[in-house]
Design a protein around this motif. Structure first.
Motif, PDB file in Angstrom:
ATOM      1  N   ASN B  98       0.801  -1.219   0.000  1.00 49.30           N
ATOM      2  CA  ASN B  98       0.000   0.000   0.000  1.00 49.30           C
ATOM      3  C   ASN B  98       0.833   1.268   0.000  1.00 49.30           C
ATOM      4  O   ASN B  98       0.321   2.347   0.237  1.00 49.30           O
ATOM      5  CB  ASN B  98      -0.929   0.015   1.223  1.00 49.30           C
ATOM      6  CG  ASN B  98      -1.994  -1.045   1.096  1.00 49.30           C
ATOM      7  OD1 ASN B  98      -2.612  -1.165   0.050  1.00 49.30           O
ATOM      8  ND2 ASN B  98      -2.178  -1.844   2.120  1.00 49.30           N
ATOM      9  N   LEU B 154       0.794   2.510  -6.520  1.00 49.29           N
ATOM     10  CA  LEU B 154       0.902   1.619  -5.369  1.00 49.29           C
ATOM     11  C   LEU B 154       1.610   0.340  -5.789  1.00 49.29           C
ATOM     12  O   LEU B 154       1.307  -0.226  -6.838  1.00 49.29           O
ATOM     13  CB  LEU B 154      -0.483   1.262  -4.825  1.00 49.29           C
ATOM     14  CG  LEU B 154      -1.263   2.367  -4.123  1.00 49.29           C
ATOM     15  CD1 LEU B 154      -2.557   1.815  -3.577  1.00 49.29           C
ATOM     16  CD2 LEU B 154      -0.446   2.971  -3.005  1.00 49.29           C
ATOM     17  N   LYS B 156       1.331  -2.628  -4.963  1.00 48.67           N
ATOM     18  CA  LYS B 156       0.538  -3.820  -5.219  1.00 48.67           C
ATOM     19  C   LYS B 156      -0.157  -3.783  -6.567  1.00 48.67           C
ATOM     20  O   LYS B 156      -0.658  -4.786  -7.032  1.00 48.67           O
ATOM     21  CB  LYS B 156      -0.488  -4.026  -4.125  1.00 48.67           C
ATOM     22  CG  LYS B 156      -1.519  -2.947  -4.062  1.00 48.67           C
ATOM     23  CD  LYS B 156      -2.137  -2.986  -2.694  1.00 48.67           C
ATOM     24  CE  LYS B 156      -3.613  -3.125  -2.795  1.00 48.67           C
ATOM     25  NZ  LYS B 156      -4.226  -3.117  -1.480  1.00 48.67           N
ATOM     26  N   ASN B 157      -0.214  -2.617  -7.178  1.00 45.04           N
ATOM     27  CA  ASN B 157      -0.862  -2.515  -8.476  1.00 45.04           C
ATOM     28  C   ASN B 157       0.096  -2.638  -9.648  1.00 45.04           C
ATOM     29  O   ASN B 157      -0.309  -2.526 -10.804  1.00 45.04           O
ATOM     30  CB  ASN B 157      -1.619  -1.179  -8.579  1.00 45.04           C
ATOM     31  CG  ASN B 157      -2.806  -1.127  -7.635  1.00 45.04           C
ATOM     32  OD1 ASN B 157      -3.365  -2.158  -7.281  1.00 45.04           O
ATOM     33  ND2 ASN B 157      -3.182   0.062  -7.231  1.00 45.04           N
TER      34      ASN B 157
END
Lengths: 357, 257, 307
Positions: B98, B154, B156-157
Motif C-alpha cells: 500500500n 501503489l 501492489k498494483n
C-alpha cells in the motif's frame, strides 16, 4: 510543505481561521455545555491522532490506548490538586505527564513485540483494563489515586495569574472558562497536527508503514522493528498523556470511570471511521463521534415527542442504539472510512471481485 | 572496482538447519568472492532458500555460521544483516503493497540514513536535506531498474515484472556489498529474463557482489562466475559453470538417478 | 490449602462457561480472522430470553423442568437466528474490506444489542427463575451444588458434541478446510458462505447454552452482563491459541481455575496489599505471561513464515 501560499489555499486558510475563531461564540448560543462538547471533540482529536500513529501508521492494533490518557490525567491530578497538596505549574506537569505516558507506552509495548496482530490487540486491551483497575483500587493501604471516588478540585491551567477557569475579560470581550480552554486546545491541536504530518512523511513514518505492510521485509531492509514499534507506542502514548493532562485541568476532576475499555474502543472507532492513517479523516472521525452522541442526547427526546406525542423509548438507550447503528452503517457503506487517504480510496476501487463464492 | 576483487566476502562454515526431523541443510560450506556473480542452484527442496534465510538472519542455524567481511554474522537479527551490507529479494516478492513504488525505494534508504523523531518533528535543515537526498536517490534507482514512470503507483498494483524490479531497486537502496536475489526470474518469459540478465550484469559492473538462486539453469550458467549446487541440503559441488554443467552428480540430482 | 479444592471446583464451573463462550469466538476467528465483539451480547440475550420465556411459563403454571427446557430451546434458537443475522447483515458485506472495518462493525453491533436489550428488558438487574433444585454435596471438605455439577456435565457434553461435528461430519471438515485456506476450499467446492454462517450459528448456540448456565449459576442477569464475560472468554480463546478449538476449551477452563485460585489466595500472596477486587485482571496477567513464552497461545500454530 511550504507550498500553501497560492491564492486558493490562502483563502481557504483564512476562512477556516475565521470559522475556528468564531466557533465558541456560535456554540455558546446553545449554552456553555456545547462549548464543552466542542472542547471534548478537540481532545478526542488529539487522542485519535495519537492512536493513529500506533494503529494507522505502524499497524499495531492497540485496544488499551486509554491507559495513556489516564496516566496523563492522573499525573496532572496528583501534581496540581489538594490531594497531595502539590501545585506544579503547567510547563512542568505537561512534559512530566507526557514523559510518564511515554514510559508507560514503552513498558506496555515491550511484551507485545513478538505478538501477531490480534494477539497484540487483546494484550493491549488487557493492559488498559489493568491500568484502570489499579487506578480504581490504589487507595489502600496507601491512598494514591483515591480509588473510585477520584480526585477533585484539580487546578485549572494557569499562565501566571491568568486562569483558564472562570470568566475573563479579554480585549473587551467576555470569555467563559470553556471558551478560553477552546482556544488553548485549538492552539495545541494545530501543533499536534503539524507534528503528526511531519512524522508521517518522514523516514520514521515510512519505516512504521513498512512494518505495518510487511514486517519481515521491513527487517530485511534494515529496519530495527523492535525499536520502531516501541517508538510508535511511545509517541502515541505521549500524545495521550498530554491530552490527559489538559482533560484533568479542564474538568477539575478525574475518576477511573473516564478510562474504561469503551473509551479505547471509541478512539479506535474514530480512527477507523474517519479514515485510517489519513490525518484529516481521523480528525473528522473524532469530531463526529464526539458530537453525534451529544446531538442525539438532545434530539432523541423532542423528536419522539414530535412524532409520537410522547417519549416512548428511554432517550439514553435510544441514543446509544442509534450511535451503534451509525457505526455499523458507516462501515458498511464506507469501509475505508468517511475521508480516506487518496491511496486507500484507489486501493478499494481497484480491487477486482475476488474470491466471491 | 576499487576494493580488492577476488577476496572473500562471505564464508559459510558447515551451516546446518533442521525443521523437526527434516534436515534442510547439512554442513554446507561455501565462499563467495567480492565482485563475482555466484549462483546457487539445486532441485526443489534442496535448501537454497533455507540457506538464504539463515544467511540473512531470518532463521537461526542449528550448526555452523557465517563470516561476512571478516566478521561473524549474528543470527536472528535480520536488520543487522542489512546494516552490514547484505540485501535480499524474496522468492514470493514482499513489497510494501500500500505504499507507492517511490516510497518503497525510499524506505530502502532507511538503514543508511539517520533522521530521527526529533528531527522529523522539528523539521530541521539537516532532516530536510536528508529527505531530499533520499527522494532523489530513490528516483535514480527507479530509473536504474527502468520503472521510473510507475513511481507514484501503489506497489501492489504494479505488474509482476515491475514488482520484481522494484524489489531489486529497494534492495539496492540499502547500498549492499552483497545482493541476494531469490529466484528473480521466476515466472518470466525469455524477453523478460534477458532484460533481467542485463540488469544483473549492470549491477555487477557497478561493483556489487551478487548471490543468485535460480531455477533457470541457462540464466545461471550464462551469468555466473561460479555456481554451487545443493541437493537434499548438502553441497554437491562448487565450481565454474563449465565444470558444474558436466558433473555427473549434478546431472543425476536434476534428472534423478 | 483448605480452600484449594473448593476454589478448583468453583474455577472448573466458571471455566466451563468461559470455554463455551470462547468456542464461539475462536470458531469465527479461525474462519474469518474477525474478533466478533458482539458475541458476548449474544450470550446475554440467551440469558435474558430464557428469563422471559421460562419465567412466563413457570408463572403460567408449567412444571419447572418443562419450562426450563422450553426456555433453553427458545433461547438457543433465538441466538442462532441472531448469530446468523449478524453475519448475514453486518459482516458478510465486509468480507473484502480492510481488516479493522469489520471490527468496528462488531463494536457497533455490540452497542446496538446492549441497548436493544436495555430497551426491551430495562436497566434493572433481573432474577433468573430457579430452574434446578438446590442440592448440595460435600467432598473432602469442599462443597458443591447440583447446579455446578450440571453445568460441568452439560458443558462437557456440548463440547464433545462440537468436536464430533468438527471432526466427523462433512460440515466440520468443510469448516476446517475453510479455516486453513478459504480460497482453495472454495475451489474444492466448499460453500464458504454456508461454512461461515455455520460457524456463527453454532457459536451462538453454544453461547446461548452458556448464557442459561450463567443465569442459573448466578441467579441474576443484566443487559450489560455480556461485556465482561465476553472479554474474559475471548482472552481465554487467545490464551489457548485463537482459532484452535481444543485451545479455547482448555483456555476457558484454565482461566476459570486461575481466577478462582487467584481470588482465593491473592490476599495471602501479596500480604494484604492487593484484594480480591483485582480479580478481573488475573485473566489478563495470565494471558500476558503465557504469551511472553508462547506468542501464539498454548496450542496456537507457529505461523512460521516461509519467507
Amino acid at each position: 510543505m511550504m507550498k500553501w501560499l497560492s491564492p486558493r489555499s490562502a483563502l481557504g486558510i483564512a476562512l477556516i481561521t475565521v470559522a475556528l475563531v468564531a466557533l465558541p461564540f456560535v456554540a455558546a448560543m446553545g449554552g456553555q455545555a456545547w462549548v464543552r462538547i466542542l472542547n471534548f471533540a478537540i481532545l478526542y482529536a488529539f487522542l485519535a491522532l495519537g492512536l493513529n500513529i500506533v494503529v494507522g501508521l505502524a499497524g499495531l492494533l492497540d485496544l488499551g490506548y486509554i491507559a495513556f490518557y489516564a496516566v496523563g490525567a492522573y499525573t496532572w491530578a496528583l501534581l496540581a490538586s489538594p490531594h497531595f497538596g502539590l501545585h506544579w505549574p503547567i510547563w512542568a506537569i505537561l512534559p512530566f505527564g507526557a514523559a510518564l505516558a511515554c514510559i508507560a507506552g514503552v513498558v506496555l509495548g515491550s511484551p507485545t513485540l513478538k505478538l501477531r496482530g490480534d494477539y497484540l490487540a487483546i494484550v493491549t486491551l488487557g493492559f488498559g483494563e489493568i491500568v484502570r483497575i489499579f487506578m480504581n483500587n490504589l487507595n489502600a493501604p496507601v491512598n494514591i489515586t483515591n480509588g473510585a471516588q477520584g480526585i477533585t478540585l484539580i487546578d485549572p491551567v494557569k499562565f501566571g495569574d491568568f486562569s483558564f477557569s472562570g470568566t475573563s475579560q479579554i480585549l473587551g470581550i467576555s470569555l467563559s472558562g470553556p471558551q478560553k480552554y477552546y482556544y488553548l486546545l485549538v492552539a495545541l491541536a494545530i501543533l499536534v497536527i503539524i507534528v503528526n504530518v511531519r512524522l508521517q512523511n518522514s523516514r520514521i513514518g515510512r519505516a512504521w508503514q513498512a512494518i505495518r505492510e510487511d514486517e519481515i521485509a521491513a527487517k530485511a531492509i534494515g529496519i530495527n522493528t523492535r525499536n520502531l514499534k516501541l517508538l510508535a507506542f511511545a509517541m502515541g502514548a505521549s500524545f495521550g498523556g498530554i491530552a490527559g493532562g489538559i482533560f484533568s485541568a479542564m474538568q477539575g476532576f478525574v475518576s477511573p470511570e473516564s478510562f474504561s475499555l469503551i473509551e479505547s474502543v471509541m478512539i479506535l472507532a474514530m480512527v477507523v471511521l474517519g479514515g485510517m492513517g489519513h490525518i484529516p479523516g481521523v480528525i473528522l472521525g473524532a469530531v463526529l463521534l464526539t458530537i453525534l452522541p451529544e446531538v442525539l442526547r438532545y434530539a432523541v427526546g423532542p423528536v419522539q415527542t414530535a412524532i409520537f406525542g410522547k417519549v416512548l423509548v428511554d432517550p439514553e438507550s435510544l441514543r446509544m442504539l442509534i450511535f451503534g447503528l451509525a457505526l455499523v452503517l458507516v462501515m458498511r457503506f464506507k469501509p475505508a472510512g468517511l475521508w480516506p487517504s487518496p491511496e486507500r480510496k484507489r486501493e478499494l476501487a481497484v480491487k477486482p471481485q475476488e474470491v466471491a463464492p | 572496482m576499487s576494493k580488492a576483487m577476488g577476496e572473500v566476502l562471505l564464508e559459510a562454515n558447515a551451516v546446518a538447519k533442521h525443521f523437526g526431523g527434516v534436515k534442510a541443510l547439512r554442513d554446507v560450506s561455501l565462499t563467495i568472492r567480492r565482485g563475482e556473480v555466484y549462483g546457487l542452484i539445486g532441485p526443489n527442496g534442496a535448501g537454497k532458500t533455507t540457506f538464504f534465510n539463515c544467511m540473512t538472519g531470518l532463521y537461526v542455524p542449528d550448526g555452523g555460521g557465517f563470516m561476512f567481511n571478516g566478521a561473524p554474522l549474528i543470527a536472528d537479527a535480520p536488520h543487522q544483516a542489512a546494516e552490514r551490507g547484505i540485501a535480499r529479494t524474496f522468492q514470493n516478492i514482499r513489497l510494501f503493497g500500500n505504499m507507492t513504488a517511490l516510497e518503497n525505494v525510499m524506505v530502502g534508504r532507511h538503514v543508511r540514513t539517520r533522521a530521527g523523531v526529533v528531527g522529523a518533528m522539528l523539521h530541521t535543515p539537516a532532516t530536510r536535506n536528508e529527505e531530499a537526498a533520499i527522494r532523489q536517490r530513490a528516483i535514480d534507482l527507479l530509473h536504474y531498474v527502468r520503472i521510473e514512470d510507475r513511481a507514484e503507483d501503489l506497489a501492489k498494483n504494479l505488474s509482476y515484472g515491475d514488482q520484481r524490479r522494484l524489489e531489486i531497486a529497494r534492495a539496492l537502496a540499502t547500498e549492499p556489498s552483497l545482493l541476494c536475489l531469490d529466484e528473480p526470474a521466476a515466472g518470466m518469459n525469455a524477453t523478460e529474463t534477458e532484460a533481467l540478465r542485463e540488469l544483473i550484469e549492470g549491477i555487477r559492473r557497478d561493483g556489487t557482489t551478487i548471490l543468485l538462486i535460480e531455477h533457470d539453469v541457462k540464466l545461471v550458467m550464462g551469468l555466473c562466475d561460479r555456481v554451487a549446487v545443493l541437493d537434499y541440503g548438502a553441497l554437491v559441488i562448487e565450481d565454474v559453470p563449465a565444470v558444474v554443467q558436466k558433473d555427473q552428480r549434478v546431472i543425476e540430482a536434476y534428472l534423478g538417478a | 490449602m483448605d480452600i484449594f479444592l473448593q476454589q478448583i471446583i468453583n474455577g472448573l464451573v466458571q471455566g466451563s462457561i468461559y470455554a463455551l463462550v470462547a468456542l464461539g469466538y475462536t470458531m469465527v476467528y479461525g474462519i474469518m480472522g474477525l474478533i466478533n465483539f458482539a458475541h458476548g451480547e449474544v450470550v446475554m440475550i440467551g440469558t435474558l430470553v430464557t428469563i422471559t420465556v421460562a419465567g412466563t411459563l413457570i408463572k403460567a403454571g408449567m412444571p419447572v423442568a418443562l419450562a426450563a427446557l422450553a426456555g433453553l430451546t427458545v433461547s438457543v434458537l433465538s441466538c442462532m437466528a441472531l448469530g446468523w443475522s449478524l453475519e448475514r447483515i453486518a459482516y458478510r458485506p465486509l468480507r473484502n474490506a480492510p481488516r479493522l472495518t469489520p471490527l468496528i462493525t462488531a463494536i457497533g453491533m455490540s452497542i446496538v444489542l446492549q441497548n436493544l436489550a436495555m430497551i426491551v428488558w430495562g436497566r434493572n438487574y433481573m432474577t433468573f427463575p430457579p430452574l434446578l433444585p438446590k442440592i448440595n454435596f460435600e467432598f473432602a471438605g469442599a462443597h458443591f451444588t447440583l447446579i455446578q455439577v450440571i453445568i460441568v456435565l452439560v458443558s462437557a457434553a456440548t463440547m464433545a458434541g462440537l468436536l464430533y461435528l468438527i471432526y466427523r461430519t462433512k460440515l466440520g471438515m468443510a469448516m476446517r478446510a475453510t479455516s486453513q485456506n478459504p480460497a482453495v476450499a472454495s475451489l474444492m467446492g466448499v460453500n464458504i458462505n454456508r461454512v461461515i454462517a455455520a460457524a456463527f450459528v453454532i457459536g451462538s448456540a453454544l453461547g446461548a447454552v452458556a448464557g442459561v448456565m450463567v443465569g442459573t449459576y448466578y441467579e441474576i442477569a443484566h443487559y450489560q452482563m455480556g461485556f465482561m464475560l465476553g472479554l474474559k472468554a475471548f482472552t481465554a480463546a487467545v490464551l489457548g491459541g485463537i482459532g484452535n478449538l481444543a485451545g479455547a476449551m482448555l483456555g476457558g477452563v484454565l482461566l476459570g481455575i486461575i481466577e478462582a485460585l487467584g481470588a482465593g489466595y491473592i490476599g495471602d500472596l501479596t500480604g494484604g496489599f492487593l484484594g480480591s477486587h483485582y480479580q478481573d485482571i488475573f485473566a489478563f496477567i495470565v494471558l500476558i505471561v503465557v504469551l511472553m513464552f508462547k506468542p501464539s497461545g498454548l496450542f496456537g500454530e507457529k505461523t512460521g513464515d516461509r519467507a
